[in-house]
Design a protein around this motif. Structure first.
Motif, PDB file in Angstrom:
ATOM      1  N   ASN A  39      -4.541   2.233   9.503  1.00 20.74           N
ATOM      2  CA  ASN A  39      -3.490   3.069   8.906  1.00 20.74           C
ATOM      3  C   ASN A  39      -2.149   2.686   9.489  1.00 20.74           C
ATOM      4  O   ASN A  39      -2.077   2.396  10.671  1.00 20.74           O
ATOM      5  CB  ASN A  39      -3.600   4.555   9.298  1.00 20.74           C
ATOM      6  CG  ASN A  39      -4.876   5.226   8.867  1.00 20.74           C
ATOM      7  OD1 ASN A  39      -5.530   5.854   9.665  1.00 20.74           O
ATOM      8  ND2 ASN A  39      -5.209   5.101   7.620  1.00 20.74           N
TER       9      ASN A  39
ATOM     10  N   GLU B  60      -2.974  13.472   2.884  1.00 26.51           N
ATOM     11  CA  GLU B  60      -3.305  12.220   2.216  1.00 26.51           C
ATOM     12  C   GLU B  60      -3.172  11.056   3.180  1.00 26.51           C
ATOM     13  O   GLU B  60      -2.562  11.163   4.233  1.00 26.51           O
ATOM     14  CB  GLU B  60      -2.395  12.019   1.001  1.00 26.51           C
ATOM     15  CG  GLU B  60      -2.460  13.196   0.052  1.00 26.51           C
ATOM     16  CD  GLU B  60      -2.261  12.798  -1.380  1.00 26.51           C
ATOM     17  OE1 GLU B  60      -1.343  12.001  -1.637  1.00 26.51           O
ATOM     18  OE2 GLU B  60      -3.030  13.257  -2.242  1.00 26.51           O
ATOM     19  N   ASN B  61      -3.788   9.941   2.806  1.00 30.87           N
ATOM     20  CA  ASN B  61      -3.895   8.816   3.704  1.00 30.87           C
ATOM     21  C   ASN B  61      -3.906   7.542   2.884  1.00 30.87           C
ATOM     22  O   ASN B  61      -4.343   7.525   1.759  1.00 30.87           O
ATOM     23  CB  ASN B  61      -5.228   8.932   4.453  1.00 30.87           C
ATOM     24  CG  ASN B  61      -5.073   8.580   5.904  1.00 30.87           C
ATOM     25  OD1 ASN B  61      -4.033   8.076   6.297  1.00 30.87           O
ATOM     26  ND2 ASN B  61      -6.084   8.832   6.683  1.00 30.87           N
ATOM     27  N   GLU B  62      -3.449   6.457   3.467  1.00 30.13           N
ATOM     28  CA  GLU B  62      -3.444   5.150   2.811  1.00 30.13           C
ATOM     29  C   GLU B  62      -3.929   4.177   3.877  1.00 30.13           C
ATOM     30  O   GLU B  62      -3.540   4.295   5.033  1.00 30.13           O
ATOM     31  CB  GLU B  62      -2.006   4.831   2.414  1.00 30.13           C
ATOM     32  CG  GLU B  62      -1.791   3.469   1.855  1.00 30.13           C
ATOM     33  CD  GLU B  62      -0.312   3.261   1.521  1.00 30.13           C
ATOM     34  OE1 GLU B  62       0.555   3.744   2.283  1.00 30.13           O
ATOM     35  OE2 GLU B  62      -0.036   2.617   0.510  1.00 30.13           O
TER      36      GLU B  62
ATOM     37  N   THR C 140      -8.565  -2.417   0.263  1.00 30.08           N
ATOM     38  CA  THR C 140      -7.370  -1.573   0.256  1.00 30.08           C
ATOM     39  C   THR C 140      -7.698  -0.239  -0.389  1.00 30.08           C
ATOM     40  O   THR C 140      -8.269  -0.193  -1.472  1.00 30.08           O
ATOM     41  CB  THR C 140      -6.228  -2.267  -0.501  1.00 30.08           C
ATOM     42  OG1 THR C 140      -5.970  -3.515   0.149  1.00 30.08           O
ATOM     43  CG2 THR C 140      -4.951  -1.428  -0.479  1.00 30.08           C
TER      44      THR C 140
ATOM     45  N   PRO D  86      -5.899   2.997  -1.838  1.00 30.85           N
ATOM     46  CA  PRO D  86      -4.555   3.472  -2.183  1.00 30.85           C
ATOM     47  C   PRO D  86      -4.275   4.850  -1.622  1.00 30.85           C
ATOM     48  O   PRO D  86      -5.195   5.592  -1.272  1.00 30.85           O
ATOM     49  CB  PRO D  86      -4.572   3.508  -3.716  1.00 30.85           C
ATOM     50  CG  PRO D  86      -6.012   3.554  -4.098  1.00 30.85           C
ATOM     51  CD  PRO D  86      -6.774   2.874  -3.000  1.00 30.85           C
ATOM     52  N   TYR D  87      -2.985   5.178  -1.564  1.00 30.74           N
ATOM     53  CA  TYR D  87      -2.544   6.487  -1.085  1.00 30.74           C
ATOM     54  C   TYR D  87      -3.277   7.573  -1.851  1.00 30.74           C
ATOM     55  O   TYR D  87      -3.305   7.586  -3.062  1.00 30.74           O
ATOM     56  CB  TYR D  87      -1.027   6.601  -1.301  1.00 30.74           C
ATOM     57  CG  TYR D  87      -0.429   7.773  -0.588  1.00 30.74           C
ATOM     58  CD1 TYR D  87      -0.188   7.716   0.780  1.00 30.74           C
ATOM     59  CD2 TYR D  87      -0.135   8.937  -1.281  1.00 30.74           C
ATOM     60  CE1 TYR D  87       0.351   8.808   1.443  1.00 30.74           C
ATOM     61  CE2 TYR D  87       0.409  10.029  -0.621  1.00 30.74           C
ATOM     62  CZ  TYR D  87       0.645   9.948   0.750  1.00 30.74           C
ATOM     63  OH  TYR D  87       1.166  11.032   1.402  1.00 30.74           O
TER      64      TYR D  87
END
Ligand code: CTP
Ligand code: CA
Length: 225
Positions: free
Chosen positions: A177, A189-191, A203, A205-206
């Motif tokens: 991250n 939220e996390n990406e 990958t 996504p957000y």
């Protein structure tokens, strides 16, 4: 890969997830801590349980209610987190270290509250290294075929640092991250990018921390075979 809401592909598996952030006490009222909320680890625990796993969640200072159907072990410090992980790991099919473990702890613990002294500057706080739990469980797999997953929070050169860290830790997967003042810590939220020891790069996504959790379990299931 399309997957149903809760395909029970972790049925019969035991997974261990650490969550939250360790606190390293200085005296009875003070500690060194970090901003990890534990939300990503709880999302991992909930989604694994929904996919049929027996889940041991090792929670460090999250203040969140225990997720339904999950065995929760509460810990405070990095040393306590290590003990709990090593105790649960021997029969685990996967260990996911989502907790933010303090790298250092105060060398000394004052059993009484540290007080100001008139006209004096404070004593410096001397720190010592904590054990590296992820490196330890990666080097010493408690069970053949066990999948070990780490998380890395990076502020700069995110992917390059992630690759180096994956090799250094010896884990199978590293979720990387990018963090900053308003990114990731405490957010809903996390990406992320999930790096594999096999060179793979996934990958995510957000989006919600549940979605990242599902991707982690997809990658774990693939490695469990
Ligand atoms: N970790 C651990 N034990 C520690 C420190 C970290 O098990 N004493 C685990 C974390 O739970 C995480 C991974 O290692 O899954 C990476 O943590 P991170 O802090 O990014 O790595 P460090 O090796 O501590 O590197 P840095 O110097 O960048 O903090
Ligand atoms: Ca660290």
């Amino acid at each position: 890969l399309a997957r149903g809401a809760a395909e029970p592909d972790l049925t019969g598996r035991h997974v261990v997830v650490s969550a939250g952030g360790t606190r390293e006490p200085l005296d009875p009222v003070r500690f060194l801590g970090n901003r990890s909320s534990g939300k990503q680890g709880y999302a991992l625990a909930r989604t694994a349980a929904a996919r049929g796993a027996r889940v041991t969640l090792i929670a460090a200072n999250t203040g969140m209610p225990d997720p339904a159907g999950v065995d929760v072990v509460q810990v405070g410090t990095a040393v306590q987190l290590r003990e709990a992980v090593l105790k649960a790991a021997p029969d685990a099919d996967a260990v996911v270290m989502a907790a933010a473990v303090a790298d250092f702890r105060p060398a000394a613990y004052a059993s009484g509250k540290i007080k100001k002294k008139d006209g004096q500057e404070p004593d410096p706080i001397v720190l010592v290294r904590n054990p590296d739990i992820l490196a330890e469980i990666s080097a010493d797999r408690a069970r053949a075929g066990q999948v070990v997953v780490g998380f890395a929070a990076e502020t700069d050169d995110v992917l390059a640092n992630g690759r180096t860290k994956l090799r250094r830790k010896g884990c199978d997967l590293l979720v990387v991250n990018e963090v900053g003042e308003r990114k990731t810590f405490g957010a809903e939220e996390n990406e992320a990018v999930v790096l594999g020891a096999d060179g793979s790069e996934t990958t995510v996504p957000y989006g919600p921390k549940e979605a990242l959790a599902e991707t982690v379990w997809d990658l774990v299931v693939r490695r469990l075979g």
